[in-house]
Design a protein around this motif. Structure first.
Motif, PDB file in Angstrom:
ATOM      1  N   ALA A  56      40.928  20.667  51.939  1.00  0.00           N
ATOM      2  CA  ALA A  56      42.385  20.517  52.077  1.00  0.00           C
ATOM      3  C   ALA A  56      42.747  19.123  52.563  1.00  0.00           C
ATOM      4  O   ALA A  56      43.681  18.496  52.040  1.00  0.00           O
ATOM      5  N   THR A  57      42.009  18.628  53.529  1.00  0.00           N
ATOM      6  CA  THR A  57      42.283  17.285  54.054  1.00  0.00           C
ATOM      7  C   THR A  57      42.039  16.224  52.989  1.00  0.00           C
ATOM      8  O   THR A  57      42.859  15.305  52.813  1.00  0.00           O
ATOM      9  N   ALA A  58      40.942  16.327  52.250  1.00  0.00           N
ATOM     10  CA  ALA A  58      40.630  15.350  51.201  1.00  0.00           C
ATOM     11  C   ALA A  58      41.658  15.417  50.074  1.00  0.00           C
ATOM     12  O   ALA A  58      42.017  14.389  49.490  1.00  0.00           O
ATOM     13  N   ARG A  59      42.131  16.610  49.753  1.00  0.00           N
ATOM     14  CA  ARG A  59      43.154  16.756  48.696  1.00  0.00           C
ATOM     15  C   ARG A  59      44.436  16.035  49.102  1.00  0.00           C
ATOM     16  O   ARG A  59      45.016  15.273  48.330  1.00  0.00           O
ATOM     17  N   ILE A  60      44.884  16.274  50.325  1.00  0.00           N
ATOM     18  CA  ILE A  60      46.099  15.615  50.804  1.00  0.00           C
ATOM     19  C   ILE A  60      45.916  14.102  50.833  1.00  0.00           C
ATOM     20  O   ILE A  60      46.808  13.349  50.426  1.00  0.00           O
ATOM     21  N   ALA A  61      44.764  13.645  51.284  1.00  0.00           N
ATOM     22  CA  ALA A  61      44.494  12.203  51.319  1.00  0.00           C
ATOM     23  C   ALA A  61      44.548  11.602  49.918  1.00  0.00           C
ATOM     24  O   ALA A  61      45.112  10.516  49.718  1.00  0.00           O
ATOM     25  N   GLY A  62      43.965  12.282  48.931  1.00  0.00           N
ATOM     26  CA  GLY A  62      43.997  11.789  47.560  1.00  0.00           C
ATOM     27  C   GLY A  62      45.405  11.707  47.011  1.00  0.00           C
ATOM     28  O   GLY A  62      45.785  10.723  46.361  1.00  0.00           O
ATOM     29  N   ILE A  63      46.200  12.734  47.266  1.00  0.00           N
ATOM     30  CA  ILE A  63      47.596  12.732  46.797  1.00  0.00           C
ATOM     31  C   ILE A  63      48.373  11.601  47.457  1.00  0.00           C
ATOM     32  O   ILE A  63      49.079  10.842  46.781  1.00  0.00           O
ATOM     33  N   GLN A  64      48.232  11.462  48.759  1.00  0.00           N
ATOM     34  CA  GLN A  64      48.919  10.374  49.470  1.00  0.00           C
ATOM     35  C   GLN A  64      48.473   8.998  48.952  1.00  0.00           C
ATOM     36  O   GLN A  64      49.282   8.089  48.812  1.00  0.00           O
TER      37      GLN A  64
END
Length: 159
Positions: A56-64
């Motif tokens: 979840a953290t990596a997904r949000i980081a990628g989107i940002q």
């Protein structure tokens, strides 16, 4: 092969003028891999990492990151992305995670750099969250998989 578009006739760095280009639907996907020990992979997949939901953290980081590409990469245009998706595929046989990103918009320039940035930063985030457990992780294989739209149309990487 055509000349570089980000260099003007004097050889200076130059942001490409896209104001006369037609708007079209643009889509690009990219991938990156992070290799790790079997123990680290199992820890991530089980959700047992002490830092919480690593995916979840990596997904949000990628989107940002995709949304910030023009701030990170000189000469990239700021884009109004309509979609950014970051997915993960666990490859236990090869002790790695494949990160796949997709970026979309309707605009005058492509989204390959945004897709690459999303996949790269998601991989970097996985590394950051797991480096205390496995500092020997390796990020590899970052590349554009597909692009659609614009005057060059559809392009797909070789398998």
């Amino acid at each position: 092969m055509s000349s570089f578009s980000h260099v003007n006739q004097s050889g200076e760095a130059n942001m490409v003028d896209v104001s006369d280009k037609q708007q079209s639907k643009r889509v690009a996907s990219a991938e990156s891999f992070i290799e790790m020990s079997a123990e680290t992979l199992a820890l991530i997949v089980s959700g047992g990492h002490h830092k919480g939901d690593v995916f979840a953290t990596a997904r949000i980081a990628g989107i940002q990151a995709a949304k910030q590409t023009s701030m990170l990469i000189p000469l990239c245009h700021p884009l109004m992305l309509s979609k950014v998706q970051v997915d993960f595929e666990v490859d236990a046989d090869n002790q790695r995670i494949r990160i796949i990103s997709t970026c979309k918009l309707t605009g005058q320039t492509g989204v390959e750099m945004e897709a690459l940035t999303a996949a790269s930063v998601a991989a970097l985030t996985l590394f950051d969250m797991c480096k205390a457990v496995d500092p020997a992780m390796v990020i590899t294989g970052t590349r554009v998989l597909t692009k659609e739209g614009g005057k060059t149309g559809h392009w797909q990487a070789n398998s």
